[in-house]
Motif scaffolding. Structure first.
Motif, PDB file in Angstrom:
ATOM      1  N   VAL A 232       0.871  -1.178   0.000  1.00 28.59           N
ATOM      2  CA  VAL A 232       0.000   0.000   0.000  1.00 28.59           C
ATOM      3  C   VAL A 232       0.904   1.223   0.000  1.00 28.59           C
ATOM      4  CG1 VAL A 232      -1.874   1.216   1.162  1.00 28.59           C
ATOM      5  CG2 VAL A 232      -1.726  -1.278   1.297  1.00 28.59           C
ATOM      6  N   LEU A 233       1.141   1.780  -1.170  1.00 29.67           N
ATOM      7  CA  LEU A 233       2.102   2.870  -1.305  1.00 29.67           C
ATOM      8  C   LEU A 233       1.704   4.060  -0.444  1.00 29.67           C
ATOM      9  CD1 LEU A 233       2.826   2.823  -5.155  1.00 29.67           C
ATOM     10  CD2 LEU A 233       4.047   1.670  -3.308  1.00 29.67           C
ATOM     11  N   TYR A 234       2.708   4.773   0.035  1.00 34.25           N
ATOM     12  CA  TYR A 234       2.563   5.993   0.820  1.00 34.25           C
ATOM     13  C   TYR A 234       1.987   5.715   2.210  1.00 34.25           C
ATOM     14  CZ  TYR A 234       3.007   7.868  -3.909  1.00 34.25           C
ATOM     15  OH  TYR A 234       3.417   8.119  -5.188  1.00 34.25           O
ATOM     16  N   LEU A 235       0.788   5.160   2.267  1.00 34.86           N
ATOM     17  CA  LEU A 235       0.148   4.955   3.567  1.00 34.86           C
ATOM     18  C   LEU A 235       0.852   3.877   4.378  1.00 34.86           C
ATOM     19  CD1 LEU A 235      -3.649   5.151   2.630  1.00 34.86           C
ATOM     20  CD2 LEU A 235      -2.147   6.951   3.496  1.00 34.86           C
ATOM     21  N   GLY A 236       1.267   2.787   3.721  1.00 33.83           N
ATOM     22  CA  GLY A 236       1.952   1.714   4.433  1.00 33.83           C
ATOM     23  C   GLY A 236       3.252   2.162   5.080  1.00 33.83           C
ATOM     24  N   PRO A 237       4.192   2.745   4.314  1.00 33.51           N
ATOM     25  CA  PRO A 237       5.417   3.253   4.949  1.00 33.51           C
ATOM     26  C   PRO A 237       5.161   4.321   6.006  1.00 33.51           C
ATOM     27  CG  PRO A 237       5.723   3.063   2.577  1.00 33.51           C
ATOM     28  CD  PRO A 237       4.275   2.798   2.843  1.00 33.51           C
ATOM     29  N   LEU A 238       4.120   5.148   5.805  1.00 39.86           N
ATOM     30  CA  LEU A 238       3.802   6.164   6.812  1.00 39.86           C
ATOM     31  C   LEU A 238       3.377   5.517   8.129  1.00 39.86           C
ATOM     32  CD1 LEU A 238       3.374   9.128   7.562  1.00 39.86           C
ATOM     33  CD2 LEU A 238       1.056   8.950   6.637  1.00 39.86           C
ATOM     34  N   LEU A 239       2.587   4.451   8.053  1.00 37.81           N
ATOM     35  CA  LEU A 239       2.187   3.743   9.274  1.00 37.81           C
ATOM     36  C   LEU A 239       3.392   3.121   9.972  1.00 37.81           C
ATOM     37  CD1 LEU A 239      -1.098   1.959   8.101  1.00 37.81           C
ATOM     38  CD2 LEU A 239      -0.886   3.951   9.606  1.00 37.81           C
ATOM     39  N   ILE A 240       4.330   2.575   9.186  1.00 41.46           N
ATOM     40  CA  ILE A 240       5.533   1.992   9.783  1.00 41.46           C
ATOM     41  C   ILE A 240       6.355   3.075  10.477  1.00 41.46           C
ATOM     42  CG2 ILE A 240       7.708   0.820   9.277  1.00 41.46           C
ATOM     43  CD1 ILE A 240       5.356  -1.011   9.176  1.00 41.46           C
ATOM     44  N   MET A 241       6.489   4.230   9.861  1.00 45.32           N
ATOM     45  CA  MET A 241       7.256   5.312  10.478  1.00 45.32           C
ATOM     46  C   MET A 241       6.605   5.779  11.776  1.00 45.32           C
ATOM     47  SD  MET A 241       8.696   7.742   7.443  1.00 45.32           S
ATOM     48  CE  MET A 241       9.433   8.745   8.725  1.00 45.32           C
ATOM     49  N   ILE A 242       5.276   5.899  11.787  1.00 48.76           N
ATOM     50  CA  ILE A 242       4.584   6.312  13.015  1.00 48.76           C
ATOM     51  C   ILE A 242       4.780   5.254  14.102  1.00 48.76           C
ATOM     52  CG2 ILE A 242       2.320   6.759  14.020  1.00 48.76           C
ATOM     53  CD1 ILE A 242       1.482   7.951  11.337  1.00 48.76           C
ATOM     54  N   GLY A 243       4.648   3.979  13.715  1.00 46.38           N
ATOM     55  CA  GLY A 243       4.854   2.909  14.690  1.00 46.38           C
ATOM     56  C   GLY A 243       6.261   2.886  15.243  1.00 46.38           C
ATOM     57  N   LEU A 244       7.257   3.083  14.369  1.00 48.46           N
ATOM     58  CA  LEU A 244       8.647   3.105  14.832  1.00 48.46           C
ATOM     59  C   LEU A 244       8.934   4.330  15.692  1.00 48.46           C
ATOM     60  CD1 LEU A 244      10.578   1.839  11.674  1.00 48.46           C
ATOM     61  CD2 LEU A 244      10.293   0.662  13.862  1.00 48.46           C
ATOM     62  N   GLY A 248      10.346   3.878  19.291  1.00 44.33           N
ATOM     63  CA  GLY A 248      11.554   4.566  19.741  1.00 44.33           C
ATOM     64  C   GLY A 248      11.330   5.343  21.021  1.00 44.33           C
ATOM     65  N   ALA A 249      10.144   5.981  21.118  1.00 43.93           N
ATOM     66  CA  ALA A 249       9.838   6.721  22.349  1.00 43.93           C
ATOM     67  C   ALA A 249       9.661   5.787  23.533  1.00 43.93           C
ATOM     68  CB  ALA A 249       8.573   7.557  22.138  1.00 43.93           C
ATOM     69  N   LEU A 250       9.173   4.565  23.274  1.00 41.64           N
ATOM     70  CA  LEU A 250       8.992   3.600  24.359  1.00 41.64           C
ATOM     71  C   LEU A 250      10.318   3.021  24.840  1.00 41.64           C
ATOM     72  CD1 LEU A 250       5.903   1.581  23.047  1.00 41.64           C
ATOM     73  CD2 LEU A 250       5.943   3.175  24.965  1.00 41.64           C
ATOM     74  N   GLN A 251      11.238   2.782  23.907  1.00 40.79           N
ATOM     75  CA  GLN A 251      12.452   2.027  24.246  1.00 40.79           C
ATOM     76  C   GLN A 251      13.644   2.915  24.549  1.00 40.79           C
ATOM     77  OE1 GLN A 251      13.366  -0.916  21.312  1.00 40.79           O
ATOM     78  NE2 GLN A 251      15.234  -1.617  22.346  1.00 40.79           N
ATOM     79  N   GLY A 254      15.866  10.584  24.671  1.00 46.19           N
ATOM     80  CA  GLY A 254      16.613  11.635  24.003  1.00 46.19           C
ATOM     81  C   GLY A 254      16.513  11.553  22.496  1.00 46.19           C
ATOM     82  N   LEU A 255      17.560  12.039  21.822  1.00 46.73           N
ATOM     83  CA  LEU A 255      17.577  12.036  20.361  1.00 46.73           C
ATOM     84  C   LEU A 255      17.628  10.632  19.777  1.00 46.73           C
ATOM     85  CD1 LEU A 255      20.022  15.018  19.637  1.00 46.73           C
ATOM     86  CD2 LEU A 255      17.521  15.001  19.508  1.00 46.73           C
ATOM     87  N   TYR A 256      18.105   9.671  20.556  1.00 45.69           N
ATOM     88  CA  TYR A 256      18.187   8.292  20.056  1.00 45.69           C
ATOM     89  C   TYR A 256      16.801   7.701  19.812  1.00 45.69           C
ATOM     90  CZ  TYR A 256      20.507   3.806  19.396  1.00 45.69           C
ATOM     91  OH  TYR A 256      21.003   2.643  18.851  1.00 45.69           O
ATOM     92  N   ALA A 257      15.761   8.322  20.414  1.00 43.17           N
ATOM     93  CA  ALA A 257      14.406   7.804  20.244  1.00 43.17           C
ATOM     94  C   ALA A 257      13.900   7.994  18.821  1.00 43.17           C
ATOM     95  CB  ALA A 257      13.465   8.488  21.227  1.00 43.17           C
ATOM     96  N   VAL A 258      14.448   8.990  18.086  1.00 43.71           N
ATOM     97  CA  VAL A 258      13.995   9.228  16.708  1.00 43.71           C
ATOM     98  C   VAL A 258      14.823   8.436  15.697  1.00 43.71           C
ATOM     99  CG1 VAL A 258      13.174  11.519  17.319  1.00 43.71           C
ATOM    100  CG2 VAL A 258      15.489  11.249  16.418  1.00 43.71           C
ATOM    101  N   LEU A 259      15.779   7.637  16.180  1.00 43.07           N
ATOM    102  CA  LEU A 259      16.620   6.883  15.260  1.00 43.07           C
ATOM    103  C   LEU A 259      15.852   5.822  14.464  1.00 43.07           C
ATOM    104  CD1 LEU A 259      19.461   6.366  14.158  1.00 43.07           C
ATOM    105  CD2 LEU A 259      19.825   4.775  16.063  1.00 43.07           C
ATOM    106  N   PRO A 260      14.967   5.011  15.072  1.00 44.94           N
ATOM    107  CA  PRO A 260      14.268   3.983  14.290  1.00 44.94           C
ATOM    108  C   PRO A 260      13.476   4.533  13.098  1.00 44.94           C
ATOM    109  CG  PRO A 260      14.056   3.511  16.620  1.00 44.94           C
ATOM    110  CD  PRO A 260      14.689   4.856  16.519  1.00 44.94           C
ATOM    111  N   PRO A 261      12.625   5.565  13.260  1.00 46.05           N
ATOM    112  CA  PRO A 261      11.916   6.061  12.074  1.00 46.05           C
ATOM    113  C   PRO A 261      12.844   6.685  11.038  1.00 46.05           C
ATOM    114  CG  PRO A 261      11.486   7.475  13.961  1.00 46.05           C
ATOM    115  CD  PRO A 261      12.161   6.255  14.477  1.00 46.05           C
ATOM    116  N   ILE A 262      13.937   7.314  11.482  1.00 43.67           N
ATOM    117  CA  ILE A 262      14.876   7.905  10.521  1.00 43.67           C
ATOM    118  C   ILE A 262      15.573   6.813   9.713  1.00 43.67           C
ATOM    119  CG2 ILE A 262      17.045   9.181  10.337  1.00 43.67           C
ATOM    120  CD1 ILE A 262      16.120  10.937  12.609  1.00 43.67           C
ATOM    121  N   LEU A 263      15.950   5.723  10.363  1.00 42.00           N
ATOM    122  CA  LEU A 263      16.569   4.605   9.651  1.00 42.00           C
ATOM    123  C   LEU A 263      15.617   4.016   8.625  1.00 42.00           C
ATOM    124  CD1 LEU A 263      18.424   2.755  12.568  1.00 42.00           C
ATOM    125  CD2 LEU A 263      19.447   4.118  10.733  1.00 42.00           C
ATOM    126  N   PHE A 264      14.357   3.820   9.013  1.00 41.13           N
ATOM    127  CA  PHE A 264      13.396   3.270   8.053  1.00 41.13           C
ATOM    128  C   PHE A 264      13.123   4.253   6.924  1.00 41.13           C
ATOM    129  CE2 PHE A 264       9.028   2.749   6.542  1.00 41.13           C
ATOM    130  CZ  PHE A 264       9.126   1.453   6.025  1.00 41.13           C
TER     131      PHE A 264
END
Length: 340
Positions: A232-244, A248-251, A254-264
């Protein structure tokens, strides 16, 4: 004369608008029938080159239809079973997610002066007793009530896929001059999704490996979810980024919390701008706005199934209407032609 012409054009425009509204309303009203039917037709188109090859090898049509029906059903069931661990992991993390979201909301609320006073006034105006608690888990009665509807949709899906695979060639021959174009559109869609499947598998493996190296929990499940939702283009990757971002905020802190969505995001941009164009080519490129609007319309019309079938239907119609695809099949350069 001019007034008559303008009024005639106005009538035609209004009739066209009313026709579009009527068709849209009919499609939404008949969702229980048309959604599984469309999903089955899309799957039938995707596996159509394989069916043609088996028929050329002398395999009976009935055996081809039964084998492809079994393969497609197993594929859909496997996809559902693979999604289940992701859902279970999400349910397990719901308390932590609620806690993080609540803390973020509290921090945002503290920046707004008078927010508590306004909320109290609204509560006193509306009344706390008027707010009804939300139903959490469906009861057994509701589940039994929904079971016939689900079984009927499964029956429609299985029947449509089987009979379409069995009689597709005969149905296309009834169109006369459109037979060749229909067959070519089926092959183009099948080749496109064969390439996209390979790309999505690589995306899932790369996502899992990178997130595992970064120390993100459930990295394999995130890779699996990225592979499936990327259809599902656009929406699928957007959902993954929000989930990551939530993960990241759970695990992390600091700034390291935004690393998972940036990597994806980096992985997804590399896939969308380099890997997919190399695999698919410019011949199957579609207008991004049309793709986005088609997915949004399908999601609004039929929910997740509508979002899944929107892209293949748009691609199929694009091939049917594109004069470049009227060339004989041997003149069309396709990197996946030898595979399918």
């Amino acid at each position: 004369m001019l007034k008559t012409t303008l009024s005639g054009r106005g009538v035609r425009v209004m009739l066209m608008i009313l026709t579009v509204i009527s068709i849209t309303a009919a499609l939404q009203h008949a969702q229980q029938v048309l959604a599984p039917m469309s999903f089955a037709l899309v799957l039938g188109i995707v596996v159509s080159p394989l069916a043609d090859k088996l028929a050329r090898f002398g395999v009976p049509r009935l055996a081809v239809a039964l084998s492809l029906l079994l393969a497609c059903t197993l594929f859909v069931a496997t996809a559902i079973l693979l999604i289940e661990p992701v859902v279970n992991a999400l349910i397990e993390e719901l308390p932590r997610i609620k806690s993080v979201i609540s803390s973020l909301v509290d921090q945002a609320s503290s920046l707004l002066r008078g927010i508590e006073t306004i909320s109290e006034e609204i509560e006193n105006t509306v009344g706390a007793d008027s707010v009804e608690p939300q139903a959490a888990i469906p009861s057994v009665g509701n589940a039994l009530w929904l079971a016939p509807s689900f079984l009927s949709q499964v029956f429609i899906f299985v029947g449509t896929l089987f009979f379409f695979t069995l009689t597709r060639d005969d149905l296309y021959r009834l169109t006369g001059a459109m037979y060749g174009r229909l067959k070519h559109a089926d092959k183009a869609v099948a080749r496109y999704f064969a390439a996209i499947t390979v790309v999505n598998a690589g995306l899932g493996v790369m996502t899992a490996a990178v997130l595992m190296a970064a120390g993100v929990e459930y990295a394999v499940l995130w890779g699996l979810a990225a592979s499936l939702l990327n259809y599902v283009l656009y929406l699928g990757p957007l959902l993954i980024m929000i989930g990551l971002a939530i993960a990241g905020a759970l695990q992390f802190h600091g700034l390291y919390a935004v690393l998972p969505p940036i990597l994806f995001l980096f992985i997804n941009l590399t896939e969308a701008n380099i890997v997919t164009p190399l695999m698919v080519g410019n011949r199957m490129a579609m207008n991004p706005l049309l793709v986005f609007l088609a997915i949004i319309f399908g999601l609004w019309l039929w929910g997740p199934i509508g979002a899944i079938v929107a892209l293949p239907l748009l691609l199929w119609l694009g091939v049917m209407l594109d004069p470049r695809h009227s060339l004989p099949e041997k003149q069309v350069d396709d990197p996946l032609e030898k595979i399918l």
